[in-house]
Motif scaffolding. Sequence first.
Motif, mmCIF file in Angstrom:
data_model
loop_
_atom_site.group_PDB
_atom_site.id
_atom_site.type_symbol
_atom_site.label_atom_id
_atom_site.label_comp_id
_atom_site.label_asym_id
_atom_site.label_seq_id
_atom_site.Cartn_x
_atom_site.Cartn_y
_atom_site.Cartn_z
ATOM 1 N N ALA A 136 -26.319 -28.315 6.899
ATOM 2 C CA ALA A 136 -25.424 -27.178 6.658
ATOM 3 C C ALA A 136 -25.041 -26.489 7.967
ATOM 4 O O ALA A 136 -23.870 -26.132 8.179
ATOM 5 N N LEU A 137 -25.996 -26.318 8.870
ATOM 6 C CA LEU A 137 -25.713 -25.693 10.162
ATOM 7 C C LEU A 137 -24.780 -26.562 11.004
ATOM 8 O O LEU A 137 -23.899 -26.044 11.702
ATOM 9 N N THR A 138 -24.974 -27.896 10.927
ATOM 10 C CA THR A 138 -24.100 -28.807 11.674
ATOM 11 C C THR A 138 -22.661 -28.707 11.182
ATOM 12 O O THR A 138 -21.721 -28.589 11.975
ATOM 13 N N VAL A 139 -22.500 -28.775 9.864
ATOM 14 C CA VAL A 139 -21.161 -28.680 9.274
ATOM 15 C C VAL A 139 -20.525 -27.326 9.592
ATOM 16 O O VAL A 139 -19.343 -27.238 9.948
ATOM 17 N N LEU A 140 -21.323 -26.268 9.496
ATOM 18 C CA LEU A 140 -20.807 -24.921 9.757
ATOM 19 C C LEU A 140 -20.385 -24.772 11.222
ATOM 20 O O LEU A 140 -19.301 -24.236 11.515
ATOM 21 N N SER A 141 -21.234 -25.240 12.148
ATOM 22 C CA SER A 141 -20.899 -25.116 13.563
ATOM 23 C C SER A 141 -19.673 -25.938 13.923
ATOM 24 O O SER A 141 -18.810 -25.485 14.684
ATOM 25 N N MET A 142 -19.572 -27.158 13.366
ATOM 26 C CA MET A 142 -18.395 -27.988 13.628
ATOM 27 C C MET A 142 -17.140 -27.326 13.080
ATOM 28 O O MET A 142 -16.085 -27.334 13.710
ATOM 29 N N GLY A 143 -17.261 -26.734 11.886
ATOM 30 C CA GLY A 143 -16.118 -26.057 11.280
ATOM 31 C C GLY A 143 -15.671 -24.857 12.096
ATOM 32 O O GLY A 143 -14.479 -24.658 12.327
ATOM 33 N N VAL A 144 -16.640 -24.050 12.553
ATOM 34 C CA VAL A 144 -16.314 -22.856 13.339
ATOM 35 C C VAL A 144 -15.685 -23.254 14.670
ATOM 36 O O VAL A 144 -14.672 -22.674 15.090
ATOM 37 N N LEU A 145 -16.277 -24.250 15.359
ATOM 38 C CA LEU A 145 -15.731 -24.695 16.640
ATOM 39 C C LEU A 145 -14.328 -25.281 16.476
ATOM 40 O O LEU A 145 -13.450 -25.066 17.319
ATOM 41 N N THR A 146 -14.116 -26.038 15.379
ATOM 42 C CA THR A 146 -12.796 -26.613 15.132
ATOM 43 C C THR A 146 -11.766 -25.520 14.879
ATOM 44 O O THR A 146 -10.646 -25.558 15.413
ATOM 45 N N TYR A 147 -12.142 -24.525 14.080
ATOM 46 C CA TYR A 147 -11.223 -23.410 13.799
ATOM 47 C C TYR A 147 -10.918 -22.617 15.069
ATOM 48 O O TYR A 147 -9.759 -22.287 15.344
ATOM 49 N N LYS A 148 -11.969 -22.325 15.849
ATOM 50 C CA LYS A 148 -11.765 -21.560 17.079
ATOM 51 C C LYS A 148 -10.900 -22.348 18.063
ATOM 52 O O LYS A 148 -10.054 -21.769 18.757
ATOM 53 N N GLY A 149 -11.109 -23.675 18.107
ATOM 54 C CA GLY A 149 -10.300 -24.500 18.991
ATOM 55 C C GLY A 149 -8.848 -24.559 18.556
ATOM 56 O O GLY A 149 -7.933 -24.603 19.381
ATOM 57 N N ALA A 150 -8.616 -24.557 17.224
ATOM 58 C CA ALA A 150 -7.254 -24.630 16.701
ATOM 59 C C ALA A 150 -6.488 -23.337 16.928
ATOM 60 O O ALA A 150 -5.264 -23.346 17.100
ATOM 61 N N THR A 151 -7.191 -22.213 16.934
ATOM 62 C CA THR A 151 -6.522 -20.916 17.047
ATOM 63 C C THR A 151 -6.640 -20.316 18.448
ATOM 64 O O THR A 151 -6.143 -19.216 18.691
ATOM 65 N N ALA A 152 -7.289 -21.028 19.363
ATOM 66 C CA ALA A 152 -7.496 -20.493 20.710
ATOM 67 C C ALA A 152 -6.175 -20.351 21.445
ATOM 68 O O ALA A 152 -5.314 -21.233 21.379
ATOM 69 N N GLN A 153 -6.022 -19.268 22.130
ATOM 70 C CA GLN A 153 -4.848 -19.026 22.945
ATOM 71 C C GLN A 153 -5.208 -19.288 24.408
ATOM 72 O O GLN A 153 -6.178 -18.736 24.919
ATOM 73 N N GLU A 154 -4.432 -20.148 25.050
ATOM 74 C CA GLU A 154 -4.720 -20.485 26.433
ATOM 75 C C GLU A 154 -4.448 -19.279 27.338
ATOM 76 O O GLU A 154 -3.375 -18.690 27.291
ATOM 77 N N ALA A 155 -5.420 -18.949 28.120
ATOM 78 C CA ALA A 155 -5.284 -17.811 29.027
ATOM 79 C C ALA A 155 -5.442 -18.227 30.477
ATOM 80 O O ALA A 155 -5.548 -17.382 31.364
ATOM 81 N N ILE A 156 -5.479 -19.540 30.711
ATOM 82 C CA ILE A 156 -5.731 -20.020 32.067
ATOM 83 C C ILE A 156 -4.639 -19.556 33.020
ATOM 84 O O ILE A 156 -4.905 -18.995 34.081
ATOM 85 N N ALA A 157 -3.362 -19.801 32.660
ATOM 86 C CA ALA A 157 -2.251 -19.420 33.537
ATOM 87 C C ALA A 157 -2.222 -17.912 33.764
ATOM 88 O O ALA A 157 -2.009 -17.450 34.886
ATOM 89 N N SER A 158 -2.441 -17.145 32.694
ATOM 90 C CA SER A 158 -2.403 -15.692 32.837
ATOM 91 C C SER A 158 -3.556 -15.193 33.703
ATOM 92 O O SER A 158 -3.409 -14.224 34.457
ATOM 93 N N GLU A 159 -4.724 -15.864 33.612
ATOM 94 C CA GLU A 159 -5.858 -15.479 34.443
ATOM 95 C C GLU A 159 -5.537 -15.734 35.912
ATOM 96 O O GLU A 159 -5.876 -14.928 36.785
ATOM 97 N N VAL A 160 -4.910 -16.870 36.191
ATOM 98 C CA VAL A 160 -4.550 -17.198 37.568
ATOM 99 C C VAL A 160 -3.479 -16.233 38.068
ATOM 100 O O VAL A 160 -3.541 -15.751 39.210
ATOM 101 N N LYS A 161 -2.498 -15.937 37.206
ATOM 102 C CA LYS A 161 -1.422 -15.028 37.608
ATOM 103 C C LYS A 161 -1.958 -13.627 37.903
ATOM 104 O O LYS A 161 -1.403 -12.916 38.742
ATOM 105 N N ALA A 162 -3.034 -13.247 37.221
ATOM 106 C CA ALA A 162 -3.616 -11.929 37.471
ATOM 107 C C ALA A 162 -4.204 -11.833 38.874
ATOM 108 O O ALA A 162 -4.373 -10.734 39.412
ATOM 109 N N ALA A 163 -4.503 -12.987 39.470
ATOM 110 C CA ALA A 163 -5.085 -12.990 40.815
ATOM 111 C C ALA A 163 -4.022 -12.968 41.906
ATOM 112 O O ALA A 163 -4.355 -12.773 43.089
#
Length: 264
Positions: A136-163
């Motif tokens: 159950a923990l494996t399925v839950l963690s995979m599900g949470v990581l998959t959801y977070k990965g699908a909805t993640a907003q890339e901030a790499i360029a904005s982080e670099v631009k802030a510098a």
Amino acid sequence: MSSIDERRATFHRYKEGVKKRGKAFYPFAMFHDTVMSLVVVSVITGLAILWRYSDVLGPLIGPKADPGTTSFVPRPDWYFYFLFYLLRIFKWPDSVILATVGIPTILLVILLVLPFIDTRMERRLTRRPVAVVAAALTVLSMGVLTYKGATAQEAIASEVKAAIPGWAKKQGFANNKQALAGANLFAESGCTNCHTYLGTGSSNLGAPDLSAEGAKNKGVQFQIDHLKCPSCVNPGSPMPPFAALGEDNLRKLATFLEASKGSQ
């Protein structure tokens, strides 16, 4: 006798009969395999038809690629979203190997050796709490990581631009509009995926630190030619060409690089 006891007795008689008489491959196992194969093929066919004639699963053909884009953020296929987000957690160069090789390999090894370690005959879930909780923990963690990965907003360029303001102050090109525009292109084009600049970015494939690139006095035209075709100027260079950015953008990038003399 309760219905549960009756089913248990029937199942016990069935198992005893199989032990005594055996069970023929035809038609029993062959029938089960045929039915399962039909189910799998039907599901795949149905999904293919749904994808072809509707937008439920996304467009059949996406827009044409723009080789000159500076805003495209590459993303993996959905079944790698969990690993994609895991890399966002272990984003430091020294720990990336832990996310890409360490954790998946350890979990795979555990999965392979588990049947050899746990040899109990008990199959009922109520009597296997550890296995049930772990699954159950494996399925839950995979599900949470998959959801977070699908909805993640890339901030790499904005982080670099802030510098960039800090870069401009340290390098002394705060009043150079062309160099500032080139610094923004440098951030948007993902140059820090391979190069480092005043502590920002990561070094990959032997890409050099560009903090003091301008101190080499190569000239703006050299930088433009190198950006257009790195392997032409530097044979064997693994750096991809950036000619698609256009002459104007290349000149801005070149001006930025030539203005980078090291911390002032």
